[in-house]
Design an enzyme around this catalytic site. Structure first.
Site, PDB file in Angstrom:
ATOM      1  N   ALA A  49     -13.755   0.434   6.017  1.00 47.44           N
ATOM      2  CA  ALA A  49     -14.295  -0.043   4.763  1.00 47.44           C
ATOM      3  C   ALA A  49     -13.339  -1.313   4.624  1.00 47.44           C
ATOM      4  CB  ALA A  49     -14.093   0.861   3.598  1.00 47.44           C
ATOM      5  N   ASP A  85     -19.364   2.951  13.557  1.00 51.80           N
ATOM      6  CA  ASP A  85     -18.262   3.320  12.763  1.00 51.80           C
ATOM      7  C   ASP A  85     -17.497   2.064  12.467  1.00 51.80           C
ATOM      8  OD1 ASP A  85     -16.305   4.426  11.469  1.00 51.80           O
ATOM      9  OD2 ASP A  85     -15.731   5.772  12.958  1.00 51.80           O
ATOM     10  N   GLU A 137       0.912  -1.183  -0.034  1.00 50.70           N
ATOM     11  CA  GLU A 137       0.086  -0.010   0.068  1.00 50.70           C
ATOM     12  C   GLU A 137       0.927   1.159  -0.030  1.00 50.70           C
ATOM     13  OE1 GLU A 137      -1.639   1.781   3.294  1.00 50.70           O
ATOM     14  OE2 GLU A 137      -1.143  -0.049   4.669  1.00 50.70           O
ATOM     15  N   LYS A 197      -5.516  -2.418  13.976  1.00 54.16           N
ATOM     16  CA  LYS A 197      -5.235  -1.327  14.805  1.00 54.16           C
ATOM     17  C   LYS A 197      -5.563  -1.473  16.135  1.00 54.16           C
ATOM     18  CE  LYS A 197      -4.096   1.862  10.983  1.00 54.16           C
ATOM     19  NZ  LYS A 197      -4.476   1.013  10.194  1.00 54.16           N
TER      20      LYS A 197
END
Length: 306
Positions: A142, A139, A26, A160
């Site tokens: 995605a 929340d 990434e 995380k």
């Protein structure tokens, strides 16, 4: 609009066509995750880890409306140095292409583009997941929805630790996303070697991971991603007591300052870096390096099966 919205570098294209090992990387860690100029040095280091391990690195980003799989020297430098580089998730890819925009790709966008390019293995740091206040705000990253639709193997250090890890693991189970521990019976804690939560399956070698990937292909159960949870080494993890204390302080500070939505994650991660004297960043980088090295070994093992 460009004729080819996804463009593989010549090196990556030839490697994919010939069945050589390729590892997707990434780019948000380069553009948004590290200070300049260290970000460029780390990007170059991670690509070197892949090359030294006998595979081809494919760092992914969108530049001028073209999704590029394999950036090359100039592309890496641009992502690292351009302060206007956007942060692109999966849902941002089409607008970025249509408008000729440039941005670094998150886990969701990178996983999608890597799979579209024919790459089977992707290395990152930590995944997004369910936030701690989900019951109130609902929340959720995605990353989870995308991994439920794209059959790519993701090597990571868990999710995380600022997130609700138990809820994230439950959500991954509901979405039928495969989760295995690499040489561990416990799910990693991103900055920490363990979150204290068990995993159902433990694999001990890159060859075993490759065999699992092959079994998924043969059974046609590769409908979702496979997460290979690879813990940071204990000697390189963030001190657990320091982690717990500073994270509690960070969560209180975020609530006090009214931080909500997409601003929560960068706020908390930034707080951890500042209030651990940079130790959280070093633990993060240690995890990423280990994940990239393992992903390279897995990619080589997969290539040997084909």
């Amino acid at each position: 609009m460009p004729d080819a919205p996804i463009r593989l570098s010549r090196e990556v294209r030839e490697a994919v066509e010939r069945g050589r090992p390729v590892v997707a990387l990434e780019s948000t860690i380069i553009s948004h995750g590290l200070p300049r100029p260290r970000n460029l040095a780390v990007a170059q280091e991670l690509e070197a880890v892949v090359r030294d391990g006998g595979a081809v690195p494919a760092t992914i980003a969108v530049l001028d409306g073209v999704a590029r799989v394999g950036l090359g020297k100039g592309g890496l430098e641009r992502v690292a140095q351009d302060e206007g580089m956007r942060k692109l998730g999966f849902r941002d890819l089409a607008p970025a292409v249509a408008l000729g925009a440039s941005g670094a790709t998150t886990v969701s966008a990178t996983a999608f583009l890597a799979h579209a390019a024919g790459i089977a293995v992707f290395a990152t740091g930590g995944l997004g997941g369910v936030h701690r206040d989900w019951v109130t705000l609902q929340d959720e990253s995605a990353d989870l929805g995308l991994l439920a639709r794209v059959p790519i193997t993701v090597v990571c250090a868990g999710v995380k630790s600022i997130l609700d890890v138990p809820a994230t693991l439950q959500r991954l189970e509901t979405l039928n996303v495969g989760v295995v521990g690499y040489r561990t019976g416990e799910f990693p804690g991103f900055y920490l070697s363990s979150s204290g939560l068990p995993v159902d399956w433990t694999l001990d070698s890159p060859a075993q991971v490759a065999a699992l990937m092959r079994a998924r292909w043969q059974l046609n159960t590769d409908l979702t991603a496979l997460i290979v949870a690879n813990p940071v080494a204990e000697q390189q993890q963030l001190d657990p007591a320091l982690h717990d204390r500073v994270l509690a302080e960070a969560l209180s500070a975020a609530a006090r300052d009214g931080i909500t939505g997409q601003a929560v994650t960068p706020y908390l991660l930034g707080y951890l870096v500042e209030h651990t004297g940079g130790a959280s960043l070093e633990a993060n980088l240690a995890a990423v390096r280990g994940n990239v090295a393992l992903a390279t070994e897995i990619a080589r093992s997969v290539a040997a099966l084909r």
